[in-house]
Design a protein around this motif. Structure first.
Motif, PDB file in Angstrom:
ATOM      1  N   LEU A   8       0.824  -1.205   0.000  1.00  0.00           N
ATOM      2  CA  LEU A   8       0.000   0.000   0.000  1.00  0.00           C
ATOM      3  C   LEU A   8       0.862   1.259   0.000  1.00  0.00           C
ATOM      4  CD1 LEU A   8      -2.712   1.533   0.311  1.00  0.00           C
ATOM      5  CD2 LEU A   8      -2.470   1.211   2.766  1.00  0.00           C
ATOM      6  N   LEU A   9       1.866   1.278   0.854  1.00  0.00           N
ATOM      7  CA  LEU A   9       2.754   2.438   0.930  1.00  0.00           C
ATOM      8  C   LEU A   9       3.480   2.671  -0.395  1.00  0.00           C
ATOM      9  CD1 LEU A   9       4.240   1.933   4.500  1.00  0.00           C
ATOM     10  CD2 LEU A   9       2.574   3.650   3.781  1.00  0.00           C
ATOM     11  N   GLN A  10       3.924   1.606  -1.032  1.00  0.00           N
ATOM     12  CA  GLN A  10       4.614   1.744  -2.321  1.00  0.00           C
ATOM     13  C   GLN A  10       3.673   2.303  -3.389  1.00  0.00           C
ATOM     14  OE1 GLN A  10       6.104  -2.247  -2.700  1.00  0.00           O
ATOM     15  NE2 GLN A  10       8.011  -1.778  -1.633  1.00  0.00           N
ATOM     16  N   GLU A  13       2.999   6.023  -2.569  1.00  0.00           N
ATOM     17  CA  GLU A  13       4.215   6.821  -2.713  1.00  0.00           C
ATOM     18  C   GLU A  13       4.418   7.200  -4.177  1.00  0.00           C
ATOM     19  OE1 GLU A  13       8.701   6.722  -0.985  1.00  0.00           O
ATOM     20  OE2 GLU A  13       8.039   4.894  -1.989  1.00  0.00           O
ATOM     21  N   LYS A  14       4.081   6.292  -5.088  1.00  0.00           N
ATOM     22  CA  LYS A  14       4.204   6.577  -6.518  1.00  0.00           C
ATOM     23  C   LYS A  14       3.097   7.492  -7.014  1.00  0.00           C
ATOM     24  CE  LYS A  14       6.659   2.393  -7.725  1.00  0.00           C
ATOM     25  NZ  LYS A  14       6.480   1.010  -8.098  1.00  0.00           N
ATOM     26  N   ASN A  15       1.887   7.357  -6.436  1.00  0.00           N
ATOM     27  CA  ASN A  15       0.763   8.178  -6.861  1.00  0.00           C
ATOM     28  C   ASN A  15      -0.202   8.365  -5.685  1.00  0.00           C
ATOM     29  OD1 ASN A  15      -1.392   9.463  -8.031  1.00  0.00           O
ATOM     30  ND2 ASN A  15      -1.697   7.975  -9.669  1.00  0.00           N
ATOM     31  N   GLY A  16      -0.074   9.468  -4.988  1.00  0.00           N
ATOM     32  CA  GLY A  16      -0.902   9.754  -3.827  1.00  0.00           C
ATOM     33  C   GLY A  16      -2.347  10.083  -4.171  1.00  0.00           C
ATOM     34  N   ARG A  17      -2.664  10.177  -5.458  1.00  0.00           N
ATOM     35  CA  ARG A  17      -4.034  10.504  -5.878  1.00  0.00           C
ATOM     36  C   ARG A  17      -4.878   9.265  -6.148  1.00  0.00           C
ATOM     37  NH1 ARG A  17      -4.437  15.006 -10.273  1.00  0.00           N
ATOM     38  NH2 ARG A  17      -6.572  14.839  -9.536  1.00  0.00           N
ATOM     39  N   LEU A  18      -4.318   8.082  -5.991  1.00  0.00           N
ATOM     40  CA  LEU A  18      -5.110   6.878  -6.209  1.00  0.00           C
ATOM     41  C   LEU A  18      -6.276   6.847  -5.237  1.00  0.00           C
ATOM     42  CD1 LEU A  18      -2.331   4.130  -6.585  1.00  0.00           C
ATOM     43  CD2 LEU A  18      -3.780   5.057  -8.399  1.00  0.00           C
ATOM     44  N   ASP A  19      -7.467   6.525  -5.750  1.00  0.00           N
ATOM     45  CA  ASP A  19      -8.609   6.432  -4.842  1.00  0.00           C
ATOM     46  C   ASP A  19      -8.665   5.036  -4.215  1.00  0.00           C
ATOM     47  OD1 ASP A  19      -9.789   4.764  -6.757  1.00  0.00           O
ATOM     48  OD2 ASP A  19     -10.978   6.371  -7.603  1.00  0.00           O
ATOM     49  N   ILE A  20      -9.465   4.911  -3.178  1.00  0.00           N
ATOM     50  CA  ILE A  20      -9.528   3.671  -2.402  1.00  0.00           C
ATOM     51  C   ILE A  20      -9.945   2.486  -3.264  1.00  0.00           C
ATOM     52  CG2 ILE A  20     -10.763   2.506  -0.518  1.00  0.00           C
ATOM     53  CD1 ILE A  20     -10.497   5.064   1.079  1.00  0.00           C
ATOM     54  N   SER A  24      -7.651  -0.797  -3.709  1.00  0.00           N
ATOM     55  CA  SER A  24      -8.151  -2.109  -3.285  1.00  0.00           C
ATOM     56  C   SER A  24      -8.157  -3.098  -4.444  1.00  0.00           C
ATOM     57  CB  SER A  24      -9.531  -2.001  -2.646  1.00  0.00           C
ATOM     58  OG  SER A  24     -10.457  -1.420  -3.523  1.00  0.00           O
ATOM     59  N   ASN A  25      -8.470  -2.631  -5.663  1.00  0.00           N
ATOM     60  CA  ASN A  25      -8.401  -3.507  -6.841  1.00  0.00           C
ATOM     61  C   ASN A  25      -6.978  -3.947  -7.122  1.00  0.00           C
ATOM     62  OD1 ASN A  25     -11.158  -3.463  -7.330  1.00  0.00           O
ATOM     63  ND2 ASN A  25     -11.033  -1.758  -8.783  1.00  0.00           N
ATOM     64  N   LEU A  26      -6.035  -3.010  -7.052  1.00  0.00           N
ATOM     65  CA  LEU A  26      -4.624  -3.336  -7.312  1.00  0.00           C
ATOM     66  C   LEU A  26      -4.055  -4.306  -6.275  1.00  0.00           C
ATOM     67  CD1 LEU A  26      -3.300   0.199  -8.309  1.00  0.00           C
ATOM     68  CD2 LEU A  26      -3.476  -1.792  -9.821  1.00  0.00           C
ATOM     69  N   MET A  27      -4.535  -4.180  -5.043  1.00  0.00           N
ATOM     70  CA  MET A  27      -4.017  -5.016  -3.959  1.00  0.00           C
ATOM     71  C   MET A  27      -4.849  -6.278  -3.734  1.00  0.00           C
ATOM     72  SD  MET A  27      -2.863  -2.139  -1.175  1.00  0.00           S
ATOM     73  CE  MET A  27      -2.447  -3.393   0.008  1.00  0.00           C
ATOM     74  N   ASN A  28      -5.986  -6.357  -4.419  1.00  0.00           N
ATOM     75  CA  ASN A  28      -6.880  -7.506  -4.288  1.00  0.00           C
ATOM     76  C   ASN A  28      -7.397  -7.670  -2.849  1.00  0.00           C
ATOM     77  OD1 ASN A  28      -8.368  -9.584  -5.439  1.00  0.00           O
ATOM     78  ND2 ASN A  28      -6.805 -11.128  -4.986  1.00  0.00           N
ATOM     79  N   ILE A  29      -7.823  -6.526  -2.258  1.00  0.00           N
ATOM     80  CA  ILE A  29      -8.443  -6.523  -0.935  1.00  0.00           C
ATOM     81  C   ILE A  29      -9.683  -5.642  -1.009  1.00  0.00           C
ATOM     82  CG2 ILE A  29      -6.311  -6.981   0.348  1.00  0.00           C
ATOM     83  CD1 ILE A  29      -6.136  -3.999   0.993  1.00  0.00           C
ATOM     84  N   THR A  30     -10.514  -5.670   0.017  1.00  0.00           N
ATOM     85  CA  THR A  30     -11.745  -4.873   0.002  1.00  0.00           C
ATOM     86  C   THR A  30     -11.437  -3.396   0.242  1.00  0.00           C
ATOM     87  OG1 THR A  30     -12.167  -5.045   2.378  1.00  0.00           O
ATOM     88  CG2 THR A  30     -13.025  -6.842   0.966  1.00  0.00           C
ATOM     89  N   GLN A  31     -12.398  -2.564  -0.142  1.00  0.00           N
ATOM     90  CA  GLN A  31     -12.248  -1.128   0.096  1.00  0.00           C
ATOM     91  C   GLN A  31     -12.213  -0.825   1.592  1.00  0.00           C
ATOM     92  OE1 GLN A  31     -14.876   1.425  -2.132  1.00  0.00           O
ATOM     93  NE2 GLN A  31     -14.612   0.232  -4.005  1.00  0.00           N
ATOM     94  N   GLU A  32     -12.969  -1.573   2.371  1.00  0.00           N
ATOM     95  CA  GLU A  32     -12.978  -1.388   3.833  1.00  0.00           C
ATOM     96  C   GLU A  32     -11.598  -1.696   4.413  1.00  0.00           C
ATOM     97  OE1 GLU A  32     -14.080  -0.350   7.559  1.00  0.00           O
ATOM     98  OE2 GLU A  32     -15.227   0.000   5.728  1.00  0.00           O
ATOM     99  N   GLU A  33     -10.977  -2.804   3.962  1.00  0.00           N
ATOM    100  CA  GLU A  33      -9.628  -3.157   4.438  1.00  0.00           C
ATOM    101  C   GLU A  33      -8.634  -2.068   4.056  1.00  0.00           C
ATOM    102  OE1 GLU A  33      -9.101  -7.943   4.307  1.00  0.00           O
ATOM    103  OE2 GLU A  33      -9.633  -6.985   2.388  1.00  0.00           O
TER     104      GLU A  33
END
Length: 164
Positions: A8-10, A13-20, A24-33
């Motif tokens: 998540l931090l990586q 750090e590359k793009n602080g404008r990414l929305d939740i 969550s899609n990129l990390m394959n986890i829920t939006q709540e997580e």
């Protein structure tokens, strides 16, 4: 810190404008997580803020002078360099302060509207601090790369390579 938090931090750090939802899609986890992880990292002061990198050289009205100042100091008993660094970073002109190895102890990055303004800061504020022994000021003439981003107006050469 676990692997998901590091991932998540990586990403941010590359793009602080990414929305939740994107994170969550990129990390394959829920939006709540994702939201809980962000809140936890912010609460623990691991994520300190979100900022944009601006090429101020493109705006002649807002162009500023940046200087890197090497500072040699006498550390304070019991607190080392920390109290001197804290006194320096409290000035609004100061953008960054780093403890360094080598000849100088601290590296201070400041911004001002003119070279004279930077010189005045060094002579009237920085040099007058009791622990400061000496300073060396370096003015930034041009930024080529900052925080991994290249400051360049050059377009890629799209001509076809011709060989004999």
């Amino acid at each position: 810190m676990d692997a998901k938090q590091r991932e998540l931090l990586q990403l941010i750090e590359k793009n602080g404008r990414l929305d939740i939802s994107t994170i969550s899609n990129l990390m394959n986890i829920t939006q709540e997580e994702t939201s809980q992880m962000l809140k936890k990292l912010e609460k623990e002061n691991i994520i300190l803020g979100y900022s944009a990198i601006i090429n101020w050289a493109k705006d002649a009205d807002e162009a500023a002078v940046t200087a890197m100042i090497d500072v040699k100091v006498t550390p304070k008993r019991g607190v080392g360099f920390d109290k001197v660094a804290e006194r320096i970073y409290r000035f609004p002109e100061v953008k960054a302060v780093y403890l360094m190895s080598g000849v100088y102890d601290l590296s201070v990055s400041i911004e001002g509207k003119t070279m004279a303004e930077v010189a005045q800061f060094v002579s009237e504020k920085l040099s007058t601090i009791d622990s400061v022994i000496s300073t060396t000021t370096h003015f930034v003439l041009k930024k080529y790369k900052h925080d991994g981003l290249v400051f360049s107006d050059q377009e890629e050469d799209k001509r076809m390579m011709v060989t004999p």
